[in-house]
Design a protein around this motif. Sequence first.
Motif, PDB file in Angstrom:
ATOM      1  N   MET A 116      37.528  43.118  43.555  1.00  0.00           N
ATOM      2  CA  MET A 116      38.608  44.021  43.156  1.00  0.00           C
ATOM      3  C   MET A 116      39.937  43.621  43.798  1.00  0.00           C
ATOM      4  O   MET A 116      39.985  43.162  44.933  1.00  0.00           O
ATOM      5  N   ASP A 120      43.390  46.888  40.411  1.00  0.00           N
ATOM      6  CA  ASP A 120      42.160  47.381  39.785  1.00  0.00           C
ATOM      7  C   ASP A 120      41.859  48.825  40.127  1.00  0.00           C
ATOM      8  O   ASP A 120      40.884  49.393  39.626  1.00  0.00           O
ATOM      9  N   LEU A 130      38.663  52.610  37.971  1.00  0.00           N
ATOM     10  CA  LEU A 130      38.340  51.362  38.637  1.00  0.00           C
ATOM     11  C   LEU A 130      38.115  50.292  37.572  1.00  0.00           C
ATOM     12  O   LEU A 130      37.392  50.514  36.604  1.00  0.00           O
ATOM     13  N   LEU A 132      36.407  46.777  37.034  1.00  0.00           N
ATOM     14  CA  LEU A 132      35.376  45.990  37.700  1.00  0.00           C
ATOM     15  C   LEU A 132      35.097  44.702  36.948  1.00  0.00           C
ATOM     16  O   LEU A 132      34.994  44.699  35.728  1.00  0.00           O
TER      17      LEU A 132
END
Length: 255
Positions: A116, A120, A130, A132
């Motif tokens: 990350m 992000d 988030l 990923l």
Amino acid sequence: SRGLPLPALSSPVVAAYFDELGERLSPSSVNQHLSGVRQWLEWLTRAGVLPLNPAAVVRGVRLSRQEGKTPVLEREQARRLFSSLDGLEDVVVRRDRAILAVMLYDFVRVGAVVRMRVRDFQELEQTAWLILREKGGKERRLPAHHLVREYIRAYLDVAELSPRHARAPLFQSAPGHSKVLSGKPLDRSAVLGIVKRRCRDVGLPAAICNHSFRATGITLHQENGGDIEAAARLAGHADTRTTQLYNRTSRQVSW
């Protein structure tokens, strides 16, 4: 070691090799090894070295497992661990708390955590997301648990990481107990060191590992009445049977 040239490889030879391998390795290890050999021979086939992949039709060992072997934390143990990290201004402590929260509350694999970047973590008015990058080159976007959002925000504030650092690693190393971030990302082994150290500090079992937080999160989700399909989506599983392997609600964890 048997003196066979590559063109002499056949499916029965590959199958016999894995039968012998099964005499000294576990079924899961045999299957993992078979997958690697199959991919290697497939590469040789695409490169024109072999006319066909002799491992393509070789079947692995059938496994029937109701639950995985990853050790999990009980609810009270997880609560004790996070309580030990609350209320501290130290950038390393806040970083560690945020990492553990991402793995626990959003079921994120450690490989995706260490990849990350600051960009992000995306905050909107009432939510956060988030981004990923997971194994196989897959990219996923999932909503951040409210505690994940709180802990990452607290970490970013004390680390002085802002949108102008968008391309910087989100979770950075701090070598030499300096309490100063290096600008370089943590790797999986470094996260494992964090997990072991933080668990040891509060007297939790030495068997706890990175993957324990993913398994614990799924178990707690199910204990709270969560939908298994929703858990599978969060975990990035294509099949709920994989998610069910992480679910330990059917038994009391013992050490």
